[in-house]
Design a protein around this motif. Structure first.
Motif, PDB file in Angstrom:
ATOM      1  N   LEU A   1      -2.349 -13.475  -1.956  1.00 12.04           N
ATOM      2  CA  LEU A   1      -2.785 -14.707  -1.237  1.00 12.04           C
ATOM      3  C   LEU A   1      -3.719 -15.012  -2.743  1.00 12.04           C
ATOM      4  N   GLN A   2      -3.934 -15.038  -3.675  1.00 14.19           N
ATOM      5  CA  GLN A   2      -3.875 -15.206  -5.045  1.00 14.19           C
ATOM      6  C   GLN A   2      -2.764 -16.330  -5.515  1.00 14.19           C
ATOM      7  N   LEU A   3      -1.600 -15.754  -5.545  1.00 15.41           N
ATOM      8  CA  LEU A   3      -0.205 -16.811  -5.647  1.00 15.41           C
ATOM      9  C   LEU A   3      -0.064 -17.845  -4.953  1.00 15.41           C
TER      10      LEU A   3
ATOM     11  N   ARG B   1     -11.306 -15.243  -2.405  1.00 16.18           N
ATOM     12  CA  ARG B   1     -11.022 -14.768  -3.809  1.00 16.18           C
ATOM     13  C   ARG B   1     -11.949 -12.884  -3.848  1.00 16.18           C
ATOM     14  N   ASP B   2     -13.295 -13.330  -2.653  1.00 15.25           N
ATOM     15  CA  ASP B   2     -13.457 -12.227  -2.256  1.00 15.25           C
ATOM     16  C   ASP B   2     -12.794 -11.334  -1.649  1.00 15.25           C
ATOM     17  N   ARG B   3     -11.869 -11.474  -0.568  1.00 19.12           N
ATOM     18  CA  ARG B   3     -11.009 -10.697   0.508  1.00 19.12           C
ATOM     19  C   ARG B   3     -10.161  -9.830  -0.802  1.00 19.12           C
ATOM     20  N   VAL B   4      -9.692 -11.291  -1.811  1.00 19.77           N
ATOM     21  CA  VAL B   4      -8.861 -10.220  -3.087  1.00 19.77           C
ATOM     22  C   VAL B   4      -9.106  -9.017  -3.535  1.00 19.77           C
ATOM     23  N   VAL B   5     -10.552  -9.369  -4.728  1.00 17.23           N
ATOM     24  CA  VAL B   5     -11.049  -8.711  -5.143  1.00 17.23           C
ATOM     25  C   VAL B   5     -10.932  -7.044  -3.874  1.00 17.23           C
TER      26      VAL B   5
ATOM     27  N   VAL C   1       0.128  -5.674  -2.187  1.00 21.39           N
ATOM     28  CA  VAL C   1       1.134  -7.703  -1.710  1.00 21.39           C
ATOM     29  C   VAL C   1       0.537  -8.231  -1.842  1.00 21.39           C
ATOM     30  N   VAL C   2      -0.604  -7.677  -0.664  1.00 19.09           N
ATOM     31  CA  VAL C   2      -1.327  -8.972   0.191  1.00 19.09           C
ATOM     32  C   VAL C   2      -2.119  -9.386  -0.885  1.00 19.09           C
TER      33      VAL C   2
END
Length: 611
Positions: free
Chosen positions: A127-129, A68-72, A122-123
């Motif tokens: 990652l989230q979905l 989650r932190d990486r997605v942010v 896209v990454v």
């Protein structure tokens, strides 16, 4: 009395000996089935296993928080890249400088950086979905399963504790009854030896002794019974029941460990999937840098600022003694036109083109996953083969069911006393209907697999890398379905005005509508259409000639922009062949004397092209 005690002990020992082979066999079976498992190796580590499994799930949750932190970070990075590109876009007052190769290269650099931002998005979205949702679901499932296992273990511990308590009570009762019986026997012996007591008194002591002995025997039997129950339950508890719970905890922990491995690999695959596109962006940046030509820019500076005048001649000497004193001196110095402006030539721009085909196709691609076309070719074939195997297994099962029902019906018809044949008629019809549906689905997925294999063969052939020549530009299809244009003029070494065409409405880039330029017209951006300085030409789309006809093998529901629905058996015109992306452009007449055009899956149609 001692003789009776020895006899009772011998009977209890014999009962225990008879029960031992059964318990030993059960324990041996459990040991063989759970070799090197938690159930056998860690049979007494209930608390430690509970702590270990809880820590393991906490590690899984920590990995989810990391993602989650990486997605942010990925989202913020992509947003900042887009703002950077927007802030450094050329201003309208700087458009006249776009003819220089350095300015063109910088503009193409901004396009590629914008595409890089799209890939980071896209990454982040993938990652989230896919990864984060999968980790969250796995963590929730593991916690629920762990709670059930621990509840089962607690119930088993409570049952064993209750049985041990019953055994302890039976032992205390037996001990008390035995001591009472021994005391009653001793009192009877004393009374029998006492000649001062009456016969009635002696008889009373005898009855008391007999009653106490009977109570002692009953308590002894109850103790022996509870001991046997306790031993049996203890054997089952530590040999079968509790190991089963521990083995479930082991499977749960292995599932968690395996899940972390798959999710880490999956996250790396998400990054790897955009690596080729990022590499092409880097190639575009390098190409933009290589397109800079200092000599050409110098010539363009000359063309822009060259006045055409010749340098001034030598200034003549003026002898004042030979001049008329009354004459007003005049300066013969002529001003040099250093700031003479060159004639500004008009520019020509093209109108905005339609969206790239690849962007439309990419928006459609994710809406239809029945044939797994959104997966890479190898994964698509594996999924289709697994689906075909599953359907084939169901067909075999349903065929066996139907054959069994038919045999049952024949038997009932031959001997009505065994049953009414009409009772299986409905089941037989239902089985036939289900079997027909399964065969239709099997045939459909076999068709999907054939199409996928044909596409793989085509991609491996030289023809799959074909280039098209359009309007003097050489175009090649990107992986996202868009086209990139490179100017190749005979005798001219012109820089690439268009660079790489950013895909529009595609999940890889996330950019808006893309533009391209006509030959010799510069970039063709809408911002260059200054009033009174440029001429804009609007082009009308001509009706494409059909390449052949096609028939719909299956119905198709259009769910995205650019696709059209079709019914099974419907005839349509083919106006553009499949370009390797799995979609064919077709056309049909509508009720308003016009034409409906759009894309349909190639695997859903059967084409007949004109010679």
């Amino acid at each position: 009395m001692s003789l009776r005690w020895q006899t009772d002990q011998a009977k209890a020992a014999q009962q225990q000996k008879l029960a031992e082979p059964e318990n030993a066999a059960a324990a041996a079976a459990a040991s063989s089935n759970n070799k090197m498992s938690w159930g056998t190796e860690l049979w007494d580590q209930y608390d430690n296993l509970s702590i270990h499994t809880n820590k393991g799930i906490e590690v899984l949750d920590k990995y989810a928080n990391f993602l989650r932190d990486r997605v942010v970070i990925e989202t913020e990075y992509a947003g900042k890249l887009r703002r950077l590109v927007k802030n450094y876009q050329p201003k309208k007052k700087e458009e006249e400088d776009n003819e220089f190769t350095s300015r063109q290269a910088f503009r193409n650099l901004l396009k590629e950086v914008g595409d890089l931002a799209g890939q980071r998005e896209v990454v982040s979205e993938t990652l989230q979905l896919q990864i984060i949702q999968g980790v969250t679901l796995l963590s929730k499932t593991l916690r629920e399963d762990r709670k059930k296992c621990l509840n089962d273990g607690t119930m088993l511990q409570q049952a064993l504790s209750a049985q041990l308590s019953s055994l302890e009570r039976a032992k205390r009762n037996y001990d008390k009854a035995y001591r009472d019986s021994e005391k009653a026997v001793e009192n009877y012996k004393k009374a029998d030896m006492d000649f001062n007591l009456s016969r009635a008194e002696v008889e009373r002591y005898k009855n008391i002794m007999t009653s106490k002995i009977q109570q002692s025997d009953d308590a002894k039997n109850e103790y022996a019974n509870q001991l046997q129950k306790t031993n049996n339950l203890q054997q089952q508890h530590y040999g079968i029941l509790l190991p089963a719970v521990f083995n479930r905890l082991q499977e749960l922990d292995e599932k968690r460990t395996r899940g972390i491995r798959e999710f880490i690999i999956g996250a790396a695959d998400v990054e790897s999937s955009v690596a080729p596109i990022i590499a092409r962006c880097m190639e575009g940046i390098v190409k933009a840098g290589e397109s800079i030509n200092e000599t050409e820019d110098s010539l363009k500076v000359i063309e822009r600022y060259q006045s055409g005048f010749t340098p001034p001649t030598d200034i003549p000497f003026e002898d004042l003694s030979k001049m008329d004193p009354s004459a007003v001196p005049q300066s013969n110095y002529s001003s040099v036109p250093y700031n003479h402006l060159t004639i500004k030539s008009g520019t020509l721009t093209a109108a905005k083109l339609k969206k790239a085909r690849g962007g439309i196709l990419n928006s459609i691609f994710g809406s239809n996953k029945e044939d797994f076309s959104d997966l890479p070719p190898n994964q698509q074939r594996k999924k289709l083969q697994a689906k075909i195997a599953e359907l084939q297994h169901k067909v075999d099962q349903e065929t066996n069911t139907r054959d069994g029902l038919m045999k049952m019906k024949i038997v009932y018809e031959a001997n009505s006393s065994l049953g009414n044949p009409m009772t299986v008629e409905g089941q037989l019809n239902e089985s036939e209907h289900e079997l027909e549906k399964l065969k239709v689905n099997l045939k459909k997925y076999q068709g999907f697999l054939d199409k996928a294999n044909q596409l793989q063969v085509a991609n491996n052939s030289p023809q799959s890398n074909r280039n098209q020549l359009q309007n003097g530009h050489r175009t090649s299809r990107h992986s996202n379905g868009s086209a990139s244009a490179d100017d190749h003029h005979d005798g001219d070494d012109q820089p690439d005005d268009a660079g790489s065409l950013s895909s529009s409405a595609s999940p890889e880039s996330g950019l808006g509508t893309s533009h391209t330029s006509l030959p010799g017209s510069g970039q063709g951006s809408a911002n260059e259409n200054a009033a009174g300085e440029e001429t804009t030409y609007e082009t009308e789309v001509e009706l494409l000639q059909p390449l052949g006809t096609c028939r719909a093998l299956y119905p198709f529901e259009a769910t995205s922009e650019g696709s059209i629905p079709m019914n099974e058996g419907e005839e349509l015109q083919v106006i553009e062949n499949d370009q390797g992306d799995g979609w064919t452009r077709v056309r049909r007449a509508n009720n308003s004397n016009g034409w409906d055009e759009g894309f349909v899956p190639t695997s859903y149609i059967e084409c007949t092209l004109f010679a």
